[in-house]
Write an enzyme that holds these catalytic residues in place. Structure first.
Site, PDB file in Angstrom:
ATOM      1  N   HIS A  42      -6.840  -0.507   3.188  1.00 11.57           N
ATOM      2  CA  HIS A  42      -8.170  -1.124   3.276  1.00 11.57           C
ATOM      3  C   HIS A  42      -9.253  -0.304   2.576  1.00 11.57           C
ATOM      4  O   HIS A  42     -10.316  -0.052   3.143  1.00 11.57           O
ATOM      5  CB  HIS A  42      -8.630  -1.330   4.734  1.00 11.57           C
ATOM      6  CG  HIS A  42      -7.608  -1.862   5.668  1.00 11.57           C
ATOM      7  ND1 HIS A  42      -6.436  -2.451   5.266  1.00 11.57           N
ATOM      8  CD2 HIS A  42      -7.596  -1.922   7.022  1.00 11.57           C
ATOM      9  CE1 HIS A  42      -5.752  -2.834   6.318  1.00 11.57           C
ATOM     10  NE2 HIS A  42      -6.417  -2.529   7.401  1.00 11.57           N
ATOM     11  N   ASP A 115      -4.535  -7.796   5.826  1.00  8.73           N
ATOM     12  CA  ASP A 115      -5.255  -7.171   6.940  1.00  8.73           C
ATOM     13  C   ASP A 115      -5.462  -8.185   8.073  1.00  8.73           C
ATOM     14  O   ASP A 115      -6.532  -8.273   8.680  1.00  8.73           O
ATOM     15  CB  ASP A 115      -6.596  -6.580   6.474  1.00  8.73           C
ATOM     16  CG  ASP A 115      -7.240  -5.700   7.535  1.00  8.73           C
ATOM     17  OD1 ASP A 115      -6.531  -5.297   8.471  1.00  8.73           O
ATOM     18  OD2 ASP A 115      -8.448  -5.435   7.449  1.00  8.73           O
ATOM     19  N   HIS A 119      -8.020 -12.475  16.699  1.00 10.67           N
ATOM     20  CA  HIS A 119      -8.721 -12.257  17.968  1.00 10.67           C
ATOM     21  C   HIS A 119      -9.066 -13.620  18.544  1.00 10.67           C
ATOM     22  O   HIS A 119      -9.337 -14.554  17.802  1.00 10.67           O
ATOM     23  CB  HIS A 119     -10.015 -11.453  17.758  1.00 10.67           C
ATOM     24  CG  HIS A 119      -9.779 -10.040  17.342  1.00 10.67           C
ATOM     25  ND1 HIS A 119      -9.237  -9.093  18.190  1.00 10.67           N
ATOM     26  CD2 HIS A 119      -9.973  -9.415  16.162  1.00 10.67           C
ATOM     27  CE1 HIS A 119      -9.131  -7.938  17.553  1.00 10.67           C
ATOM     28  NE2 HIS A 119      -9.560  -8.109  16.306  1.00 10.67           N
TER      29      HIS A 119
HETATM   30 ZN    ZN Z   1      -6.417  -3.421   9.410  1.00  5.16          ZN
END
Ligand code: ZN
Length: 239
Positions: A42, A115, A119
């Site tokens: 990232h 990534d 949630h």
């Molecule tokens: Zn991550």
């Protein structure tokens, strides 16, 4: 969110890019000292990308990866206070994005990966400061990469496939699938010109935390063949 004019205007607690740069610098130094391999996941800041470029020039065993939101969105997206723009590292500035494009072009950045961070709605529906970091990315990563990188001429299709499918395997020492008699053929079929709109209400994920709902994209993964099963658009076919 990223430290800058936007965090000041929005009154949100900022994360300066030096927070990332310090760790990248430290880890590159450790890799130089030990001769060990290091992979920066990232990567998001201009300076971090410049440091990885220099490390590679020195012959250090450093590789790096970028997530689709870090080549698609800047911290301007946070102006809506949408918690789906909250991730770690945070969305950066246009200057950082321009360096991401340079890094992808000159192979300072080896990999692109989703990534994917699901949630629940309840978690993300908190105030910005209390919401968890991250977005889902599996269903949008190919479309975003084709739209933002292939069609905007940042990367060729060959380079894009290398960064999404081949380099991650090389770094992790996983064999790259080959078409061979007697072997399962595992592959993804891309329609690079299909125009489609992201519709989270039709997402296969249990979580819907994405800032890309209703985004128009050009290019899509239309079929996946894996372990003798084929998924074509919404249909499942057993081979
Ligand atoms: Zn991550």
């Amino acid at each position: 969110m990223n430290e800058g004019i936007n965090s000041t205007m929005l009154g949100l607690p900022p994360i300066p890019s030096i927070a990332e740069d310090l760790i990248v610098s430290r880890d590159i130094m450790v890799s130089e000292y030990t001769g060990g391999k290091i992979h920066i996941a990232h990567i998001s800041t201009k300076k971090s990308i410049e440091m990885v470029r220099e490390a590679k020039k020195k012959g250090l065993r450093v590789t790096a990866e970028v997530a689709p939101h870090h080549f698609t969105l800047t911290d301007d997206a946070v102006k809506t206070y949408d918690t789906n723009t909250k991730m770690n590292p945070p969305l950066r500035t246009q200057e950082d994005l321009d360096e991401v494009y340079r890094g992808l072009k000159d192979d300072t950045i080896d990999c692109i990966s989703s990534d994917h961070a699901p949630h629940s709605l309840e978690e993300k529906e908190a105030e910005f400061e209390h919401a968890p970091n991250g977005i889902i990315g599996l269903e949008t990563q190919v479309g975003l990469a084709l739209t933002e990188l292939l069609h905007k001429k940042v990367l060729t299709l060959e380079k894009l496939i290398e960064k999404m499918a081949i380099n991650p395997r090389k770094i992790l020492n996983i064999p790259v699938p080959k078409f061979e008699i007697g072997q399962n053929a595992d592959f993804t079929v891309l329609d690079i010109d299909e125009i489609w709109t992201v519709d989270l209400s039709k997402s296969k994920s249990k979580s819907k935390n994405s800032p890309f709902d209703k985004k128009l994209l050009t290019g899509k993964a239309v079929a996946v063949v894996n372990k003798r099963k084929m998924f074509y658009q919404d249909k499942f076919i057993k081979l």
